[in-house]
Design a protein around this motif. Structure first.
Motif, mmCIF file in Angstrom:
data_model
loop_
_atom_site.group_PDB
_atom_site.id
_atom_site.type_symbol
_atom_site.label_atom_id
_atom_site.label_comp_id
_atom_site.label_asym_id
_atom_site.label_seq_id
_atom_site.Cartn_x
_atom_site.Cartn_y
_atom_site.Cartn_z
ATOM 1 N N GLY A 8 -16.416 10.263 21.376
ATOM 2 C CA GLY A 8 -17.555 10.242 22.281
ATOM 3 C C GLY A 8 -17.574 9.115 23.290
ATOM 4 O O GLY A 8 -18.480 9.027 24.111
ATOM 5 N N LYS A 9 -16.589 8.234 23.276
ATOM 6 C CA LYS A 9 -16.558 7.101 24.204
ATOM 7 C C LYS A 9 -15.373 7.234 25.156
ATOM 8 O O LYS A 9 -14.234 7.361 24.717
ATOM 9 N N ALA A 10 -15.695 7.168 26.456
ATOM 10 C CA ALA A 10 -14.639 7.263 27.462
ATOM 11 C C ALA A 10 -13.983 5.905 27.648
ATOM 12 O O ALA A 10 -14.646 4.876 27.652
ATOM 13 N N ARG A 11 -12.663 5.948 27.787
ATOM 14 C CA ARG A 11 -11.955 4.711 28.093
ATOM 15 C C ARG A 11 -10.885 5.014 29.132
ATOM 16 O O ARG A 11 -10.211 6.048 29.080
ATOM 17 N N SER A 12 -10.769 4.114 30.079
ATOM 18 C CA SER A 12 -9.781 4.267 31.131
ATOM 19 C C SER A 12 -8.398 4.035 30.554
ATOM 20 O O SER A 12 -8.162 3.020 29.920
ATOM 21 N N GLU A 13 -7.533 4.970 30.752
ATOM 22 C CA GLU A 13 -6.189 4.873 30.190
ATOM 23 C C GLU A 13 -5.170 4.380 31.209
ATOM 24 O O GLU A 13 -4.393 3.499 30.934
ATOM 25 N N LYS A 14 -5.180 5.004 32.369
ATOM 26 C CA LYS A 14 -4.144 4.659 33.335
ATOM 27 C C LYS A 14 -4.494 5.170 34.715
ATOM 28 O O LYS A 14 -5.361 6.011 34.884
ATOM 29 N N TRP A 15 -3.775 4.659 35.671
ATOM 30 C CA TRP A 15 -3.827 5.123 37.051
ATOM 31 C C TRP A 15 -2.528 5.879 37.292
ATOM 32 O O TRP A 15 -1.465 5.450 36.842
ATOM 33 N N ILE A 16 -2.633 7.026 37.957
ATOM 34 C CA ILE A 16 -1.418 7.761 38.308
ATOM 35 C C ILE A 16 -1.421 8.034 39.806
ATOM 36 O O ILE A 16 -2.475 8.246 40.406
ATOM 37 N N PRO A 17 -0.248 8.019 40.429
ATOM 38 C CA PRO A 17 -0.168 8.288 41.868
ATOM 39 C C PRO A 17 -0.564 9.726 42.183
ATOM 40 O O PRO A 17 -0.473 10.622 41.331
ATOM 41 N N SER A 18 -0.996 9.941 43.396
ATOM 42 C CA SER A 18 -1.477 11.257 43.818
ATOM 43 C C SER A 18 -0.442 12.359 43.632
ATOM 44 O O SER A 18 -0.785 13.463 43.225
ATOM 45 N N ASP A 19 0.832 12.080 43.924
ATOM 46 C CA ASP A 19 1.837 13.136 43.797
ATOM 47 C C ASP A 19 2.014 13.566 42.337
ATOM 48 O O ASP A 19 2.224 14.740 42.049
ATOM 49 N N TYR A 20 1.908 12.633 41.392
ATOM 50 C CA TYR A 20 1.966 12.991 39.970
ATOM 51 C C TYR A 20 0.736 13.827 39.585
ATOM 52 O O TYR A 20 0.843 14.798 38.841
ATOM 53 N N ALA A 21 -0.418 13.416 40.101
ATOM 54 C CA ALA A 21 -1.654 14.133 39.789
ATOM 55 C C ALA A 21 -1.614 15.562 40.346
ATOM 56 O O ALA A 21 -2.064 16.493 39.689
ATOM 57 N N HIS A 22 -1.041 15.727 41.531
ATOM 58 C CA HIS A 22 -0.932 17.070 42.105
ATOM 59 C C HIS A 22 -0.014 17.944 41.261
ATOM 60 O O HIS A 22 -0.291 19.123 41.037
ATOM 61 N N THR A 23 1.078 17.371 40.768
ATOM 62 C CA THR A 23 1.971 18.105 39.870
ATOM 63 C C THR A 23 1.218 18.508 38.605
ATOM 64 O O THR A 23 1.331 19.644 38.144
ATOM 65 N N LEU A 24 0.431 17.589 38.063
ATOM 66 C CA LEU A 24 -0.381 17.865 36.882
ATOM 67 C C LEU A 24 -1.373 18.991 37.157
ATOM 68 O O LEU A 24 -1.508 19.918 36.361
ATOM 69 N N MET A 25 -2.067 18.934 38.295
ATOM 70 C CA MET A 25 -3.057 19.961 38.651
ATOM 71 C C MET A 25 -2.412 21.343 38.761
ATOM 72 O O MET A 25 -2.922 22.318 38.227
ATOM 73 N N ILE A 26 -1.287 21.401 39.443
ATOM 74 C CA ILE A 26 -0.594 22.681 39.613
ATOM 75 C C ILE A 26 -0.136 23.216 38.264
ATOM 76 O O ILE A 26 -0.295 24.399 37.963
ATOM 77 N N ASP A 27 0.395 22.346 37.431
ATOM 78 C CA ASP A 27 0.888 22.751 36.113
ATOM 79 C C ASP A 27 -0.249 23.264 35.229
ATOM 80 O O ASP A 27 -0.138 24.318 34.606
ATOM 81 N N VAL A 28 -1.354 22.529 35.207
ATOM 82 C CA VAL A 28 -2.495 22.924 34.379
ATOM 83 C C VAL A 28 -3.088 24.236 34.888
ATOM 84 O O VAL A 28 -3.353 25.155 34.110
ATOM 85 N N LYS A 29 -3.278 24.339 36.205
ATOM 86 C CA LYS A 29 -3.847 25.574 36.769
ATOM 87 C C LYS A 29 -2.940 26.774 36.511
ATOM 88 O O LYS A 29 -3.410 27.849 36.138
ATOM 89 N N SER A 30 -1.649 26.608 36.695
ATOM 90 C CA SER A 30 -0.739 27.744 36.479
ATOM 91 C C SER A 30 -0.646 28.103 34.997
ATOM 92 O O SER A 30 -0.477 29.270 34.648
ATOM 93 N N SER A 31 -0.791 27.122 34.102
ATOM 94 C CA SER A 31 -0.779 27.408 32.662
ATOM 95 C C SER A 31 -1.971 28.263 32.255
ATOM 96 O O SER A 31 -1.913 29.002 31.282
ATOM 97 N N CYS A 32 -3.062 28.147 33.009
ATOM 98 C CA CYS A 32 -4.286 28.912 32.721
ATOM 99 C C CYS A 32 -4.406 30.162 33.572
ATOM 100 O O CYS A 32 -5.428 30.845 33.528
ATOM 101 N N ASN A 33 -3.412 30.433 34.393
ATOM 102 C CA ASN A 33 -3.462 31.539 35.345
ATOM 103 C C ASN A 33 -4.621 31.401 36.326
ATOM 104 O O ASN A 33 -5.262 32.377 36.699
ATOM 105 N N LEU A 34 -4.901 30.169 36.744
ATOM 106 C CA LEU A 34 -5.929 29.917 37.754
ATOM 107 C C LEU A 34 -5.273 29.869 39.124
ATOM 108 O O LEU A 34 -4.062 29.689 39.246
#
Length: 127
Positions: A43-69
């Motif tokens: 129940g407690k949020a903690r900041s883990e890390k900062w990631i560059p935008s290009d890594y985050a975009h890869t993550l977004m595309i991967d997550v969305k495509s895994s869900c067929n979004l």
């Protein structure tokens, strides 16, 4: 779903499960300077890390495509789920993407995948 996850996504999910995180949020920073990853543990949020935008975009595309979004949808929220397996445990990953002024925010909820129970296990007769 048997889609192979990108290494960035798989590493993030593995780190979250190792930390016993229930949820992950990936939030864009102002000015496109990158994304902040937060884990929610007990129940407690903690900041883990900062990631560059290009890594985050890869993550977004991967997550969305895994869900067929829709990968191109950036104006409406989207919901979905996919399955992820660590060495010992299977998880259902529920996904919510929200468009924001600075870019998409993604929320991942990690749930241990349970096996269906038969009626006898619930104390009910079979007929």
């Amino acid at each position: 779903m048997s889609k192979q996850l990108d290494e960035i996504t798989e590493n993030l999910l593995s780190q979250a499960t190792d930390a016993n995180a229930e949820k992950i949020s990936v939030t864009p920073q102002r000015g496109g300077s990158g994304y902040i990853v937060r884990f929610v543990v007990k129940g407690k949020a903690r900041s883990e890390k900062w990631i560059p935008s290009d890594y985050a975009h890869t993550l977004m595309i991967d997550v969305k495509s895994s869900c067929n979004l829709s990968i191109n949808e950036r104006q409406l929220p989207q919901f979905g789920k996919f399955f992820f397996r660590t060495k010992h445990k299977p998880f259902v990953v529920r996904v919510l993407t929200l468009p924001t002024f600075n870019g998409d925010t993604v929320f991942l909820s990690l749930e241990l995948q349970s096996r269906p129970r038969v009626l006898e296990q619930l104390g009910m007769p079979p007929n």
